[in-house]
Write an enzyme that holds these catalytic residues in place. Structure first.
Site, PDB file in Angstrom:
ATOM      1  CG  HIS A  11      -4.605  -1.300   5.854  1.00  0.00           C
ATOM      2  ND1 HIS A  11      -3.248  -1.492   5.740  1.00  0.00           N
ATOM      3  CD2 HIS A  11      -4.826   0.002   5.530  1.00  0.00           C
ATOM      4  CE1 HIS A  11      -2.677  -0.349   5.382  1.00  0.00           C
ATOM      5  NE2 HIS A  11      -3.614   0.562   5.250  1.00  0.00           N
ATOM      6  CB  CYS A  43      -0.989   6.302   9.789  1.00  0.00           C
ATOM      7  SG  CYS A  43      -0.021   4.815   9.500  1.00  0.00           S
TER       8      CYS A  43
HETATM    9  C1  LIG Z   1      -4.301   9.874   5.405  1.00  0.00           C
HETATM   10  C2  LIG Z   1      -4.858   8.734   6.228  1.00  0.00           C
HETATM   11  C3  LIG Z   1      -4.357   8.476   7.486  1.00  0.00           C
HETATM   12  C4  LIG Z   1      -4.875   7.433   8.250  1.00  0.00           C
HETATM   13  N1  LIG Z   1      -4.333   7.195   9.482  1.00  0.00           N
HETATM   14  C5  LIG Z   1      -4.778   6.140  10.208  1.00  0.00           C
HETATM   15  C6  LIG Z   1      -4.180   5.833  11.459  1.00  0.00           C
HETATM   16  O1  LIG Z   1      -3.243   6.498  11.910  1.00  0.00           O
HETATM   17  N2  LIG Z   1      -4.669   4.777  12.158  1.00  0.00           N
HETATM   18  C7  LIG Z   1      -5.698   4.010  11.685  1.00  0.00           C
HETATM   19  O2  LIG Z   1      -6.098   3.040  12.346  1.00  0.00           O
HETATM   20  N3  LIG Z   1      -6.296   4.300  10.501  1.00  0.00           N
HETATM   21  C8  LIG Z   1      -5.861   5.334   9.760  1.00  0.00           C
HETATM   22  N4  LIG Z   1      -6.445   5.625   8.547  1.00  0.00           N
HETATM   23  C9  LIG Z   1      -7.611   4.834   8.107  1.00  0.00           C
HETATM   24  C10 LIG Z   1      -7.187   3.591   7.386  1.00  0.00           C
HETATM   25  O3  LIG Z   1      -6.295   3.892   6.360  1.00  0.00           O
HETATM   26  C11 LIG Z   1      -8.394   2.871   6.825  1.00  0.00           C
HETATM   27  O4  LIG Z   1      -9.266   2.577   7.885  1.00  0.00           O
HETATM   28  C12 LIG Z   1      -7.962   1.598   6.128  1.00  0.00           C
HETATM   29  O5  LIG Z   1      -7.318   1.922   4.929  1.00  0.00           O
HETATM   30  C13 LIG Z   1      -9.135   0.677   5.822  1.00  0.00           C
HETATM   31  O6  LIG Z   1      -8.633  -0.454   5.186  1.00  0.00           O
HETATM   32  P1  LIG Z   1      -9.538  -1.307   4.209  1.00  0.00           P
HETATM   33  O7  LIG Z   1      -8.675  -2.399   3.693  1.00  0.00           O
HETATM   34  O8  LIG Z   1     -10.810  -1.646   4.861  1.00  0.00           O
HETATM   35  O9  LIG Z   1      -9.962  -0.312   3.037  1.00  0.00           O
HETATM   36  P2  LIG Z   1      -9.127   0.485   1.960  1.00  0.00           P
HETATM   37  O10 LIG Z   1      -7.828   0.905   2.498  1.00  0.00           O
HETATM   38  O11 LIG Z   1     -10.042   1.536   1.448  1.00  0.00           O
HETATM   39  O12 LIG Z   1      -8.844  -0.604   0.827  1.00  0.00           O
HETATM   40  C14 LIG Z   1      -9.862  -1.101   0.010  1.00  0.00           C
HETATM   41  C15 LIG Z   1      -9.248  -1.817  -1.168  1.00  0.00           C
HETATM   42  O13 LIG Z   1     -10.288  -2.319  -1.987  1.00  0.00           O
HETATM   43  C16 LIG Z   1     -10.001  -2.079  -3.359  1.00  0.00           C
HETATM   44  N5  LIG Z   1     -11.291  -2.027  -4.069  1.00  0.00           N
HETATM   45  C17 LIG Z   1     -12.342  -1.226  -3.826  1.00  0.00           C
HETATM   46  N6  LIG Z   1     -13.365  -1.506  -4.667  1.00  0.00           N
HETATM   47  C18 LIG Z   1     -12.939  -2.516  -5.465  1.00  0.00           C
HETATM   48  C19 LIG Z   1     -13.531  -3.242  -6.529  1.00  0.00           C
HETATM   49  N7  LIG Z   1     -14.792  -3.014  -6.925  1.00  0.00           N
HETATM   50  N8  LIG Z   1     -12.815  -4.197  -7.152  1.00  0.00           N
HETATM   51  C20 LIG Z   1     -11.532  -4.460  -6.751  1.00  0.00           C
HETATM   52  N9  LIG Z   1     -10.918  -3.791  -5.752  1.00  0.00           N
HETATM   53  C21 LIG Z   1     -11.617  -2.850  -5.103  1.00  0.00           C
HETATM   54  C22 LIG Z   1      -9.229  -0.766  -3.340  1.00  0.00           C
HETATM   55  O14 LIG Z   1      -8.425  -0.629  -4.475  1.00  0.00           O
HETATM   56  C23 LIG Z   1      -8.410  -0.891  -2.062  1.00  0.00           C
HETATM   57  O15 LIG Z   1      -7.165  -1.475  -2.288  1.00  0.00           O
HETATM   58  C24 LIG Z   1      -5.943   6.648   7.755  1.00  0.00           C
HETATM   59  C25 LIG Z   1      -6.447   6.912   6.473  1.00  0.00           C
HETATM   60  C26 LIG Z   1      -5.919   7.937   5.715  1.00  0.00           C
HETATM   61  C27 LIG Z   1      -6.478   8.192   4.351  1.00  0.00           C
END
Ligand SMILES: Cc1cc2nc3c(=O)[nH]c(=O)nc-3n(C[C@H](O)[C@H](O)[C@H](O)COP(=O)(O)OP(=O)(O)OC[C@H]3O[C@@H](n4cnc5c(N)ncnc54)[C@H](O)[C@@H]3O)c2cc1C
Length: 445
Positions: A11, A43
């Site tokens: 995201h 979510c």
């Molecule tokens: C079941 C569930 C329900 C949720 N419901 C909600 C909701 O209703 N509303 C809401 O606002 N939030 C919700 N969340 C929280 C939300 O999903 C997270 O806050 C969001 O995914 C964060 O996004 P991000 O891109 O920061 O991190 P992440 O989604 O953790 O993505 C990180 C990315 O980095 C990649 N990565 C990590 N390390 C490396 C590396 N060393 N090299 C290459 N790639 C790497 C991973 O593969 C991943 O694709 C929910 C989460 C879960 C698990």
């Protein structure tokens, strides 16, 4: 051409990539992600597992192809193993081979990983993590293949409560365990969590609070069969771990400044302690207006916003975050709860001196005889200056839009007294002449 490398394309990363490529034509954007898919909406996981939606395929809003069509070079199944921040180089593992790349500017969007309890038996089969598309798929395939009856969900935060409902919808025996005395402890005060606990129990979910899980036991095939707490033991064919997340900061933790939980410490531009390195989403801090300080709030909403902010700053447009309030919501068997900012119990635990005003009434005038559910609200404000720092609302009615206003109120430091005189419209189809928000504010001490 300036080269921007983005590590992580969920995201936060996707928001940054799209913002850069839609607004700045003179940037090379290279993306690495260790996963095979992009933008899975966690979510929707409970809705998918609980068969409230027919498939998980709609739970994506972007893809490698989508980002590449905008001009990014996207490398999936590619894990960044290390970063040399001084020489601006990274090492990436692709199909077992290490390759090197370099950057001018770096955006870390590596997210978070669900926590596992460090206790005996945690490596048994059918103890499931819930974050990725693959995790949800695995749970669903196992449920189709095996006659699982007993599901134990550990952790009664948003994800645990949603999944408890999902498994109950599949007619499983569901136990929801938490070591805290209340469900949704971090988001709502007891007048709300009491109602949610009743709601869960009334639907047949066994809610086990004040219990700490100390051990898992398994059968001869290494399949989990019991969850043992400090008070009781529960039969389990499947265990769902929903006890929180750790920020993924391995590649930068020895060089960049960190917050107390290990997340990258960032300023309001999403910049880390290295001026050419930005950190966004679940691996980084946000500025929390309710406590007027940096904080860790892992939400997709924060991830997207921080991605947009970092993207502009990395490309030279100076913008700062307005801060966040941690606004969130849950809907369980049609009981809707929404929250923003601090609860009274959170404020107390942080030694912030607050008062609060509660109000409960039907949403519309009594003469509206059909579809007129009750609404309960609590507004939390600081004693010293009466500035609003938190609000919780609950109803079976859709009260989601109301909380957005309180999010803005906290951001803009509105006092409870100004709220009492705010121009809110009246129409019987929606609310009362003395609506519940005005009444709560007028009743404030
Ligand atoms: C079941 C569930 C329900 C949720 N419901 C909600 C909701 O209703 N509303 C809401 O606002 N939030 C919700 N969340 C929280 C939300 O999903 C997270 O806050 C969001 O995914 C964060 O996004 P991000 O891109 O920061 O991190 P992440 O989604 O953790 O993505 C990180 C990315 O980095 C990649 N990565 C990590 N390390 C490396 C590396 N060393 N090299 C290459 N790639 C790497 C991973 O593969 C991943 O694709 C929910 C989460 C879960 C698990």
């Amino acid at each position: 051409m300036e080269k921007i490398v983005i590590i992580g394309a969920n995201h936060a990363g996707t928001a940054a990539i799209k913002t850069i490529l839609s607004n700045y034509k003179d940037k090379e954007v290279v993306v690495y992600d260790k996963n095979s898919n992009i933008s899975f909406l966690g979510c929707g996981m409970a809705l998918w597992i609980g068969e409230q939606i027919s498939s998980g395929e709609g739970l994506f809003y972007s893809s490698k192809e989508d980002l590449e069509s905008m001009g990014a070079k996207v490398n999936m199944n590619s894990e960044v193993k290390s970063v040399d921040f001084i020489n601006k180089k990274i090492v990436v593992s692709v199909e077992g081979n290490d390759i090197e790349d370099n950057y001018d500017k770096l955006i870390l969007a590596t997210g978070s990983t669900p926590r596992m309890l460090d206790i005996e038996g945690n490596d048994l089969n059918n103890i499931q993590m819930v974050k990725l598309y693959q995790n949800a798929k695995e749970v669903i395939v196992k449920l189709e293949k095996e006659k699982f009856e007993n599901v134990v969900v550990i952790g009664a935060g948003y994800i645990g409560v949603e999944l408890a409902e999902a498994f109950k919808r599949l007619d499983k025996n569901v136990t929801l365990i938490d070591h805290c005395p209340r469900v949704l402890n971090g988001y709502y005060d007891d007048i709300f969590t009491d109602e949610m606990e009743r709601n869960l129990s009334n639907h047949g979910i066994n809610v086990a609070l004040n219990e700490t899980v100390i051990k898992f036991t398994g059968d001869e095939n290494n399949n989990v069969n019991k969850v043992i707490t400090d008070k009781k033991e529960y039969n389990a064919d499947m265990v769902i771990m929903a006890v929180g997340f750790n920020p993924n900061t391995d590649i930068g933790k020895n060089y960049l400044k960190l917050y107390e939980n290990g997340a990258y410490l960032t300023n309001k531009k999403c910049q880390t302690s290295d001026k050419d390195v930005y950190a966004i989403g679940d691996c980084a801090t946000v500025y929390n207006n309710a406590i007027e300080n940096y904080d860790y709030i892992a939400l997709a909403t924060n991830a997207v916003r921080s991605g947009i902010i970092a993207a502009h700053n990395v490309c030279g447009t100076n913008i700062e975050s307005e801060g966040v309030q941690g606004s969130s919501a849950i809907s369980i068997y049609n009981l809707n709860m929404v929250s923003t900012g601090l609860t009274v119990s959170q404020a107390k635990s942080m030694n912030i001196d607050v008062d609060y005003t509660d109000y409960e009434d039907t949403k519309k005038p009594a003469f509206m005889e059909v579809e007129n559910p009750k609404v309960k609200i609590r507004i939390v404000y600081r004693k010293e200056d009466r500035v609003i720092v938190g609000t919780q609302i609950m109803s079976t009615y859709d009260i989601s839009m109301g909380i957005h206003m309180f999010s803005l109120a906290i951001q803009e430091k509105l006092t409870i007294d100004k709220l009492a005189l705010l121009d809110l419209f009246f129409l019987p189809h929606f609310n009362q002449p003395y609506n519940f928000i005005t009444m709560a504010a007028l009743n404030a001490k």
